[in-house]
Design an enzyme around this catalytic site. Structure first.
Site, PDB file in Angstrom:
ATOM      1  CG  HIS A 133      50.727  42.836 -64.148  1.00  0.00           C
ATOM      2  ND1 HIS A 133      51.667  43.830 -64.253  1.00  0.00           N
ATOM      3  CD2 HIS A 133      51.359  41.688 -64.489  1.00  0.00           C
ATOM      4  CE1 HIS A 133      52.817  43.305 -64.643  1.00  0.00           C
ATOM      5  NE2 HIS A 133      52.664  42.006 -64.791  1.00  0.00           N
TER       6      HIS A 133
HETATM    7  C1  UD1 Z   1      51.907  37.175 -67.085  1.00  0.00           C
HETATM    8  C2  UD1 Z   1      53.375  36.926 -66.747  1.00  0.00           C
HETATM    9  C3  UD1 Z   1      54.003  38.203 -66.192  1.00  0.00           C
HETATM   10  C4  UD1 Z   1      53.777  39.383 -67.122  1.00  0.00           C
HETATM   11  C5  UD1 Z   1      52.293  39.492 -67.395  1.00  0.00           C
HETATM   12  C6  UD1 Z   1      51.941  40.630 -68.324  1.00  0.00           C
HETATM   13  C7  UD1 Z   1      53.999  34.691 -65.966  1.00  0.00           C
HETATM   14  C8  UD1 Z   1      54.413  33.908 -64.790  1.00  0.00           C
HETATM   15  N1  UD1 Z   1      53.531  35.902 -65.717  1.00  0.00           N
HETATM   16  O1  UD1 Z   1      51.214  37.469 -65.883  1.00  0.00           O
HETATM   17  O2  UD1 Z   1      55.400  38.003 -66.040  1.00  0.00           O
HETATM   18  O3  UD1 Z   1      54.286  40.548 -66.522  1.00  0.00           O
HETATM   19  O4  UD1 Z   1      51.849  38.260 -67.990  1.00  0.00           O
HETATM   20  O5  UD1 Z   1      50.546  40.659 -68.491  1.00  0.00           O
HETATM   21  O6  UD1 Z   1      54.112  34.217 -67.069  1.00  0.00           O
HETATM   22  N2  UD1 Z   1      43.637  36.818 -68.570  1.00  0.00           N
HETATM   23  C9  UD1 Z   1      42.680  37.288 -69.417  1.00  0.00           C
HETATM   24  N3  UD1 Z   1      42.986  37.385 -70.748  1.00  0.00           N
HETATM   25  C10 UD1 Z   1      44.195  37.040 -71.235  1.00  0.00           C
HETATM   26  C11 UD1 Z   1      45.172  36.565 -70.354  1.00  0.00           C
HETATM   27  C12 UD1 Z   1      44.889  36.458 -69.024  1.00  0.00           C
HETATM   28  O7  UD1 Z   1      41.568  37.601 -69.017  1.00  0.00           O
HETATM   29  O8  UD1 Z   1      44.414  37.181 -72.469  1.00  0.00           O
HETATM   30  C13 UD1 Z   1      43.332  36.736 -67.123  1.00  0.00           C
HETATM   31  C14 UD1 Z   1      43.007  35.341 -66.682  1.00  0.00           C
HETATM   32  O9  UD1 Z   1      42.028  35.386 -65.695  1.00  0.00           O
HETATM   33  C15 UD1 Z   1      44.297  34.872 -66.031  1.00  0.00           C
HETATM   34  C16 UD1 Z   1      44.854  36.169 -65.468  1.00  0.00           C
HETATM   35  O10 UD1 Z   1      44.467  37.170 -66.401  1.00  0.00           O
HETATM   36  O11 UD1 Z   1      44.099  33.894 -65.090  1.00  0.00           O
HETATM   37  C17 UD1 Z   1      46.355  36.156 -65.331  1.00  0.00           C
HETATM   38  O12 UD1 Z   1      46.959  35.786 -66.558  1.00  0.00           O
HETATM   39  P1  UD1 Z   1      48.354  34.961 -66.564  1.00  0.00           P
HETATM   40  O13 UD1 Z   1      48.796  34.771 -67.965  1.00  0.00           O
HETATM   41  O14 UD1 Z   1      48.231  33.753 -65.726  1.00  0.00           O
HETATM   42  O15 UD1 Z   1      49.363  35.894 -65.804  1.00  0.00           O
HETATM   43  P2  UD1 Z   1      49.610  37.476 -65.815  1.00  0.00           P
HETATM   44  O16 UD1 Z   1      49.230  38.015 -64.511  1.00  0.00           O
HETATM   45  O17 UD1 Z   1      49.049  38.138 -67.048  1.00  0.00           O
END
Ligand code: UD1
Length: 385
Positions: free
Chosen positions: A225
């Protein structure tokens, strides 16, 4: 009475806060009710049931007292909105301590807001350093640690990192790895789960699974991820090709997919190739016990997750870490662990993948990864002078 406000935001935070909340309850039971008053805040960075809600239920975390509902967005949007929202909560509650865990955006945003209000900050999982400033988590760690009054470290390498950065000795307390408290608490429950049921119940639409022919003793497990692995087609494309052509041809590949990776597979036109491969079993994001069970049975793990690296170390699952560096060196083979850094270059991954399939790996338990870390965290907070 000590008033503690603790924060979770994203998936890897939940397994760290669960034992902490329980340790506070234990402390209050032993020392007279409400010695510690605890408020739990969820920033809402992760919000899907499979990325957030399911963990509260399965790990016995109480419903958050407050949800800031910041949701997805750019890093600055997430951090900015979290700061604005948490400041209001901090002003209303005026806790003695803000407790943050891990290295996600919630960790950073809440520490900055609290410190600016003169509230003491305690960081659980302090002192991890990858040395890689292109990782958002490294920035989060550095800022949070610099601001923290109490730095609770998972291993002695992390304590040493903080000393080298000039953090005062009285602020550094080596407590062990809190996530291993959760692993030990859930080991038996996980062991009782059936691997084939986990796969069958969580398969992504469009993928097929033949339970009768699946050999539970021989499968690879994979999660990916990190933006550095999945956000660019030039990197994610060849990695996906390797999984299709070289991993799934040797053994079935079970792949619980992170929403970021899923979106990018679709965006880069790679989704169909993965789906059309009968030996790739794509799963929805798994619950904690399900993932632990899959990890316990895996012949090899391919991952860019820090938490899984640590769990593999304690379970003895050979782990190829799809990164060039790690903030968790204690999990690597050179320190006696089960992990190898392989980056995202296919020829390097291939070499180590073949070595790993041929080799043996044994569980390793670094010092104080003993299931009692949360208790030491609570004691460190109440004893802080
Ligand atoms: C975040 C953390 C990372 C951790 C990871 C575990 C930061 C900088 N990064 O990254 O350290 O390893 O979580 O998952 O805080 N999305 C969904 N549903 C959700 C949440 C997110 O669909 O419940 C999608 C959205 O399109 C979003 C993307 O996932 O834009 C990324 O989510 P985000 O929370 O920005 O970062 P992660 O890559 O999950």
């Amino acid at each position: 009475m000590t008033k503690i406000l603790s924060v979770v935001g994203a998936r890897p935070n939940f397994m760290k806060i669960a034992p902490f909340v329980r340790a506070i309850e234990e402390y209050n039971n032993l020392n007279g009710d409400r010695q510690i008053m605890h408020i739990l805040v969820h920033t809402g960075q992760h919000y899907d049931i499979r990325m957030s809600g399911s963990f509260f239920a399965s790990l016995g975390i109480p419903d958050p007292d407050v949800n800031l509902e910041v949701g997805s967005g750019s890093h600055s949007e997430q951090v900015g909105q979290t700061m604005i929202a948490i400041e209001k909560v901090l002003l209303k509650e005026r806790p003695d301590w803000l407790v943050v865990v891990g290295d996600v955006n919630a960790t950073l945003a809440c520490s900055v807001a609290a410190k600016k209000l003169g509230i003491k900050v305690c960081h659980i999982e302090a002192g991890l350093r990858s040395g890689d400033m292109s990782m958002p988590e490294e920035i989060n760690r550095l800022v949070t640690d610099r601001l923290s009054d109490l730095l609770l470290t998972p291993d002695t390498i992390s304590s040493e990192n903080l000393r080298k950065e000039g953090m005062p000795e009285k602020s550094i307390v080596f407590v062990g790895n809190i996530m291993i408290d959760t692993l030990e608490e859930n080991r038996e429950k996980a062991a009782a789960l059936q691997i084939k049921n986990i796969i069958g119940n969580n398969l992504v639409d469009g993928f097929s699974f033949d339970a009768d022919s699946f050999d539970e003793s021989r499968y690879a497990l994979m999660t990916i991820h990190r933006p550095s692995n999945v956000d660019e087609k030039e990197v994610f494309g060849p990695l996906t090709g390797f999984l299709i052509n070289e991993v799934s041809t040797r053994l079935p590949l079970v792949w619980p997919i992170h929403p970021r990776a899923r979106k990018n597979l679709e965006r880069f036109g790679l989704w169909e190739q993965v789906r059309d491969n009968a030996n790739i079993l794509m799963l929805e994001p798994l619950g904690y016990q399900e993932m632990l069970r899959m990890n316990m049975g895996a012949a090899v793990m391919l991952t860019d997750s820090g938490g899984l690296q640590e769990e593999c170390c304690v379970l003895g699952t050979p782990c190829l870490t799809l990164r060039w560096n790690t903030e968790r060196p204690v999990t690597l083979k050179e320190f006696g662990g089960a992990g190898v850094l392989v980056g995202n270059n296919v020829s390097r991954i291939r070499e180590e993948f073949l070595n790993t399939l041929a080799g043996e790996s044994v569980p390793l338990r670094p010092e104080l990864w003993d299931g009692n870390t949360a208790r030491r965290c609570v004691e460190a907070i109440v004893n802080f002078r």
